[in-house]
Design a protein around this motif. Sequence first.
Motif, PDB file in Angstrom:
ATOM      1  N   PHE A  98      35.819  56.556  72.158  1.00  0.00           N
ATOM      2  CA  PHE A  98      35.943  57.270  73.439  1.00  0.00           C
ATOM      3  C   PHE A  98      36.237  56.279  74.563  1.00  0.00           C
ATOM      4  N   ILE A  99      35.466  55.181  74.607  1.00  0.00           N
ATOM      5  CA  ILE A  99      35.674  54.179  75.665  1.00  0.00           C
ATOM      6  C   ILE A  99      37.076  53.577  75.538  1.00  0.00           C
ATOM      7  N   GLU A 100      37.477  53.301  74.318  1.00  0.00           N
ATOM      8  CA  GLU A 100      38.815  52.716  74.082  1.00  0.00           C
ATOM      9  C   GLU A 100      39.912  53.629  74.640  1.00  0.00           C
ATOM     10  N   ARG A 101      39.744  54.959  74.454  1.00  0.00           N
ATOM     11  CA  ARG A 101      40.766  55.908  74.936  1.00  0.00           C
ATOM     12  C   ARG A 101      40.755  56.018  76.460  1.00  0.00           C
ATOM     13  N   MET A 102      39.595  55.774  77.069  1.00  0.00           N
ATOM     14  CA  MET A 102      39.450  55.965  78.526  1.00  0.00           C
ATOM     15  C   MET A 102      39.728  54.712  79.343  1.00  0.00           C
ATOM     16  N   LYS A 103      39.531  53.537  78.763  1.00  0.00           N
ATOM     17  CA  LYS A 103      39.359  52.335  79.600  1.00  0.00           C
ATOM     18  C   LYS A 103      40.602  51.952  80.410  1.00  0.00           C
ATOM     19  N   ASP A 104      41.781  52.320  79.960  1.00  0.00           N
ATOM     20  CA  ASP A 104      42.978  51.932  80.711  1.00  0.00           C
ATOM     21  C   ASP A 104      43.624  53.102  81.449  1.00  0.00           C
ATOM     22  N   LYS A 105      42.972  54.250  81.431  1.00  0.00           N
ATOM     23  CA  LYS A 105      43.596  55.436  82.034  1.00  0.00           C
ATOM     24  C   LYS A 105      43.649  55.314  83.556  1.00  0.00           C
ATOM     25  N   SER A 106      44.729  55.832  84.113  1.00  0.00           N
ATOM     26  CA  SER A 106      44.845  55.830  85.573  1.00  0.00           C
ATOM     27  C   SER A 106      44.507  57.225  86.099  1.00  0.00           C
ATOM     28  N   PHE A 107      44.195  57.273  87.371  1.00  0.00           N
ATOM     29  CA  PHE A 107      43.794  58.532  88.006  1.00  0.00           C
ATOM     30  C   PHE A 107      44.995  59.463  88.194  1.00  0.00           C
ATOM     31  N   GLY A 108      44.760  60.742  87.979  1.00  0.00           N
ATOM     32  CA  GLY A 108      45.646  61.732  88.562  1.00  0.00           C
ATOM     33  C   GLY A 108      46.717  62.356  87.678  1.00  0.00           C
ATOM     34  N   THR A 109      46.634  62.151  86.351  1.00  0.00           N
ATOM     35  CA  THR A 109      47.613  62.826  85.500  1.00  0.00           C
ATOM     36  C   THR A 109      47.204  64.292  85.347  1.00  0.00           C
ATOM     37  N   PRO A 110      48.023  65.236  85.816  1.00  0.00           N
ATOM     38  CA  PRO A 110      47.639  66.645  85.727  1.00  0.00           C
ATOM     39  C   PRO A 110      47.328  67.057  84.284  1.00  0.00           C
ATOM     40  N   GLY A 111      46.230  67.808  84.135  1.00  0.00           N
ATOM     41  CA  GLY A 111      45.850  68.326  82.829  1.00  0.00           C
ATOM     42  C   GLY A 111      44.981  67.379  82.018  1.00  0.00           C
ATOM     43  N   GLU A 112      44.737  66.167  82.530  1.00  0.00           N
ATOM     44  CA  GLU A 112      44.006  65.184  81.743  1.00  0.00           C
ATOM     45  C   GLU A 112      42.627  64.904  82.360  1.00  0.00           C
ATOM     46  N   TRP A 113      41.590  64.861  81.507  1.00  0.00           N
ATOM     47  CA  TRP A 113      40.269  64.419  81.949  1.00  0.00           C
ATOM     48  C   TRP A 113      40.207  62.901  81.852  1.00  0.00           C
ATOM     49  N   VAL A 114      39.748  62.237  82.901  1.00  0.00           N
ATOM     50  CA  VAL A 114      39.461  60.798  82.801  1.00  0.00           C
ATOM     51  C   VAL A 114      37.983  60.601  83.098  1.00  0.00           C
ATOM     52  N   GLN A 115      37.312  59.934  82.173  1.00  0.00           N
ATOM     53  CA  GLN A 115      35.871  59.711  82.301  1.00  0.00           C
ATOM     54  C   GLN A 115      35.634  58.305  82.833  1.00  0.00           C
ATOM     55  N   TYR A 116      34.808  58.182  83.869  1.00  0.00           N
ATOM     56  CA  TYR A 116      34.548  56.891  84.518  1.00  0.00           C
ATOM     57  C   TYR A 116      33.092  56.467  84.338  1.00  0.00           C
ATOM     58  N   ALA A 117      32.874  55.156  84.399  1.00  0.00           N
ATOM     59  CA  ALA A 117      31.519  54.603  84.329  1.00  0.00           C
ATOM     60  C   ALA A 117      30.833  54.727  85.679  1.00  0.00           C
TER      61      ALA A 117
END
Length: 184
Positions: free
Chosen positions: A50-69
């Motif tokens: 889960f962390i691997e999939r989230m760690k490089d994500k940028s803010f604001g892609t419509p339709g996508e959940w981004v989980q932050y620490a």
Amino acid sequence: MKQLQLNTPRLLIRNLRTEDLNDFHYYRSNPEVIKYQGSDVMNLEQAAGFIERMKDKSFGTPGEWVQYAIIDKATKRLVGDCGIHIHLQDRRIGEIGMTISHDHQQKGFAKEAFTALLTYLFETENLHRVVETVDAENNASIQLLKSMGFRQEGHFIENIFFKGKWGSEYQYAMLHTEWNTRKP
Ligand SMILES: CC(C)(COP(=O)(O)OP(=O)(O)OC[C@H]1O[C@@H](n2cnc3c(N)ncnc32)[C@H](O)[C@@H]1OP(=O)(O)O)[C@@H](O)C(=O)NCCC(=O)NCCS
């Protein structure tokens, strides 16, 4: 590419990192903490993925959940995580998810993080509306939303088959104009 970083008096909100794994797994493997969440308990491998999939994500892609620490700046340790979802069809609508470790609940951390997220979404990203759907039995979450000044819009009765039984949900929302009058 926009990686979110928000500071509050006690907390830092930033992308999840590999070094957060043990603290993240500690509460994400607790059935009480994830009782009302769409995800299930995670083993260490699932938490790492889960962390691997989230760690490089940028803010604001419509339709996508981004989980932050959510980091406690005093200890530099992860105390929870929060997610932002921007609506697929209209990027002026957003949703926030929040999980605080069972060791750190009821210290005001969720409210502090929520305030920073709403400030960012409404005042920097200029969102029109933030909407929240919550299990009708999730009292802690309902209290958090009420305390933030969210307005109840709906009560859906046994609308979702969830973790083996029909569950009911409340919908809450806040408009940008309401934030302007209700923000702490
Ligand atoms: C919901 C949750 C995020 C609240 O986190 P928290 O850091 O304990 O919340 P806070 O300390 O900031 O409290 C915010 C408000 O909610 C109230 N509250 C928090 N937990 C409560 C509880 N268990 N019972 C009653 N009220 C509660 C607080 O008293 C406070 O109200 P106030 O501002 O009027 O004093 C936390 O309980 C949690 O992570 N739960 C499991 C995950 C979950 O279900 N998340 C929501 C679904 S996505």
